[in-house]
Scaffold this motif. Structure first.
Motif, mmCIF file in Angstrom:
data_model
loop_
_atom_site.group_PDB
_atom_site.id
_atom_site.type_symbol
_atom_site.label_atom_id
_atom_site.label_comp_id
_atom_site.label_asym_id
_atom_site.label_seq_id
_atom_site.Cartn_x
_atom_site.Cartn_y
_atom_site.Cartn_z
ATOM 1 N N VAL A 63 -24.794 -3.076 -24.665
ATOM 2 C CA VAL A 63 -26.682 -2.785 -24.318
ATOM 3 C C VAL A 63 -27.555 -3.375 -25.276
ATOM 4 O O VAL A 63 -28.568 -3.936 -24.910
ATOM 5 N N THR A 64 -27.780 -4.460 -26.140
ATOM 6 C CA THR A 64 -28.367 -5.146 -26.813
ATOM 7 C C THR A 64 -28.393 -7.025 -25.039
ATOM 8 O O THR A 64 -29.082 -7.403 -25.334
ATOM 9 N N GLY A 65 -27.432 -6.633 -24.166
ATOM 10 C CA GLY A 65 -27.502 -7.682 -23.229
ATOM 11 C C GLY A 65 -28.879 -7.447 -22.376
ATOM 12 O O GLY A 65 -29.097 -8.498 -21.504
ATOM 13 N N ALA A 66 -28.968 -6.020 -22.663
ATOM 14 C CA ALA A 66 -30.234 -5.719 -21.659
ATOM 15 C C ALA A 66 -31.917 -5.671 -22.162
ATOM 16 O O ALA A 66 -32.594 -5.670 -21.516
ATOM 17 N N HIS A 89 -24.916 -9.887 -34.098
ATOM 18 C CA HIS A 89 -25.812 -10.201 -34.174
ATOM 19 C C HIS A 89 -26.818 -10.982 -32.769
ATOM 20 O O HIS A 89 -25.660 -10.916 -31.584
ATOM 21 N N TYR A 90 -27.859 -10.702 -32.344
ATOM 22 C CA TYR A 90 -27.884 -10.900 -30.806
ATOM 23 C C TYR A 90 -29.694 -11.869 -30.787
ATOM 24 O O TYR A 90 -30.480 -11.249 -31.362
ATOM 25 N N THR A 91 -29.550 -13.282 -30.031
ATOM 26 C CA THR A 91 -30.413 -13.551 -29.736
ATOM 27 C C THR A 91 -31.457 -13.406 -28.477
ATOM 28 O O THR A 91 -30.810 -13.576 -27.623
ATOM 29 N N PRO A 92 -32.899 -13.067 -28.261
ATOM 30 C CA PRO A 92 -32.895 -12.394 -26.886
ATOM 31 C C PRO A 92 -33.593 -13.567 -26.217
ATOM 32 O O PRO A 92 -33.857 -14.585 -27.044
ATOM 33 N N PRO A 93 -33.416 -13.623 -24.289
ATOM 34 C CA PRO A 93 -34.409 -14.940 -23.919
ATOM 35 C C PRO A 93 -35.577 -15.340 -24.655
ATOM 36 O O PRO A 93 -36.146 -15.897 -24.165
#
Length: 580
Positions: A63-66, A89-93
């Motif tokens: 999900v967070t990949g989007a 954890h997710y770091t956006p581009p």
């Protein structure tokens, strides 16, 4: 919540399409409120929990990949384990050029109104301040605010501060207004286009901490808050208030002769090792934080409203804070139990309020369909949306921190839902496995011809079966014990066993509950009442049949290394040994 805007709602989706969701109270069973088995001490090692963690992790990454602009940090930890069972954890581009480029457990977010827990806990730990004290005992300047009321001071235009208590401020029951800083008239926008009149400077605070405006000070609070009308009289209805936390901090400073920052550092930050949690200022190094592109909130102080909605923290510190609360490291066990209780209802049957807890209530998560409370505090500031959730029944702490274009309060709610519905049934499985190992099986005493069997199933607690004392079938003869009762004596009986929180040395007290009636009879009884689960009244039915000062529902285990060896039934005067 401060400055919460309507952002795009993006759910982290159903973390796990878990099949163990519950239906209404299973078979009409009515367990006592609270934990029905001891919380598992090594939940992360259980197969069901590991499977749930894997599924949650896979879903999170999918999900967070989007996400393009949103950073997210999610973690779950048991108070009985040294490290989180789940940490994602997710770091956006796309992010601010001063932001961290690697979101992790020490990445700092603005936590919004989670800050309110620190304000209330500080007042509680201080000792001399009582919840029933009038707030004017500590902040007498509040009485002067009535003179600011326009056009004249009366019960509609001015707060009756002599009726406002410390406890009412802590639990949103004071009736005072929500904010002073968050006044549209202060911001550099032309709201006359929306039908509002043009304001004079005297109708503006002139402070906010953002949009080029200075942070608001204590003197500006006392200059302007008297112009705000109350919403209700005190103790009428809950009304969310950010300024209430600032007033509590003023009371604390008056009672301790310390600054709010110094007191919180001494009593909470220091003892719990919260090394990256701050109140009025951001981190020493800006790049320690996650900062969305175009953000205006990180690093800007809101002044006194930082106390209720502007603090900074990270996943590591939030877990430590929640664990410290549940382990009674700041507040003793009795006081913590009293603190973690509802103060008032809301319009939603699934939400009650404490001080300052937002207490979610649900009976749809575990297979036994029992009611569980989740002690939460959400926090929203600009695009920062977060929640801290404590689940006392299982000794669990959940923290969700997020910020960015895809972040919203709804996203956080959906994420919490996904985590709870995925993990809690698995944690429940772990508690059943542990309980069966430590307490389950057959107990007997050949000398008195007495025995019983404890087993786990999909229902709450233990099922008690084959209960015989001196050759008498206790369950079959239960109706005969009710000589002084007007209840029917011919109803079928099911016996369940539940822990209490009473122990002494190696001895632990549990209580049995006798559910009377078939599932069908209980369901029919519920239908005949206008309130839900009307046949469930365990709280009023325990400890009712007493013989020689001892209740027949009292069970006393004697254990060694956490595993039961013997079971005493005080009212019956027998002691049973656990069979290997």
């Amino acid at each position: 919540m401060l400055f919460q805007y309507n952002l795009n709602v993006v759910s982290l989706g159903a973390f796990v399409l878990f099949s163990n969701t519950a239906f209404a109270a299973r078979d009409g069973l009515c367990p006592p409120f609270g934990p029905v088995l001891p919380a598992p001490v090594t939940p992360s090692s259980h197969d069901s929990v590991q499977a749930a963690i894997k599924s949650a992790t896979d879903r999170f990454h999918n999900v967070t990949g989007a996400f393009n602009t949103t950073g997210v940090s999610v973690a779950v930890q048991s108070i009985h384990e040294m490290s989180p069972m789940l940490e994602l954890h997710y770091t956006p581009p796309v992010l601010d050029n001063t932001s961290t480029t690697n979101v992790g457990p020490e990445t700092i977010y603005r936590i919004g109104s989670i800050s309110k827990i620190f304000a209330v806990l500080s007042v509680l730990t201080q000792g001399t301040i009582k919840l029933d004290d009038q707030i004017t005992k500590y902040v007498p300047e509040l009485l002067q605010l009535r003179s600011e009321a326009v056009p004249v001071a009366n019960d509609i235009t001015a707060v009756n501060w002599d009726q406002v208590t410390v406890g009412s401020l802590a639990s949103h029951m004071s009736g005072i207004g929500a904010d002073l800083v968050n006044d549209l008239g202060t911001f550099p926008e032309d709201f006359t286009q929306l039908g509002l009149p043009k304001l004079t400077n005297s109708s503006k605070t002139g402070c906010a901490g953002v949009f080029g405006l200075p942070a608001c000070t204590r003197s500006e609070f006392f200059r302007d808050f008297g112009k705000r009308h109350p919403v209700y009289a005190p103790w009428t209805n809950p009304v969310y208030s950010n300024v209430a936390s600032a007033i509590l901090a003023y009371a604390l400073e008056s009672a301790t002769n310390m600054s709010y920052t110094s007191y919180v550092q001494k009593t909470i930050f220091g003892p719990l090792g919260l090394t990256n949690t701050t109140i009025f200022t951001g981190p020493k190094v800006r790049s320690w934080g996650f900062i969305p592109q175009g953000d205006i909130w990180f690093g800007n102080s809101l002044g006194y409203e930082d106390i209720g909605g502007g603090m900074y923290s990270n996943t590591k510190d939030m877990l430590s804070f929640g664990i410290g609360i549940l382990q009674n490291r700041i507040y003793d066990a009795l006081a913590t139990r009293k603190w973690m209780k509802p103060v008032t209802s809301t319009s939603s049957p699934g939400l009650m309020l404490g001080g300052p807890w937002e207490i979610l209530r649900s009976d749809t998560v575990t297979k036994d369909g029992r009611l569980i409370e989740y002690y939460t505090k959400s926090g929203n500031l600009g695009s920062y949306n977060n929640i801290l959730c404590l689940i006392p029944d299982y000794g669990l702490v959940i923290t969700i921190l997020s910020a960015g274009g895809e972040s919203s309060a709804d996203m956080v709610d959906f994420t919490l839902t996904d985590i709870v519905t995925a993990l809690l049934p698995a944690i429940e499985d772990a508690s059943k496995t542990q309980a069966d190992t430590n307490f389950g099986g057959k107990y007997s005493d050949a000398t008195t011809n007495s025995s019983l069997t404890l087993s786990v199933d999909d229902g709450p607690g233990f099922s008690v079966s084959n209960w015989t004392v001196r050759g008498v079938d206790i369950v079959a003869n239960y109706g005969s014990f009710g000589a002084l009762s007007s209840s029917p004596t011919d109803l079928p009986v099911r016996v369940r066993l539940y822990p209490t929180n009473l122990s002494s040395g190696s001895e632990m007290a549990w209580r049995a509950y006798f559910d009377l009636g078939t599932p069908e009879q209980l369901a029919e009884g519920d239908k005949m009442r206008f309130w839900p689960k009307g046949t469930c009244h365990t709280w009023a039915s325990m400890d009712r049949i007493v013989y020689g000062f001892k209740s027949i529902d009292e069970f006393l285990f004697t254990a060694s290394e956490g595993k039961a060896d013997n079971l005493s039934l005080p009212a019956f005067g027998v002691q049973l040994r656990r069979e290997s």
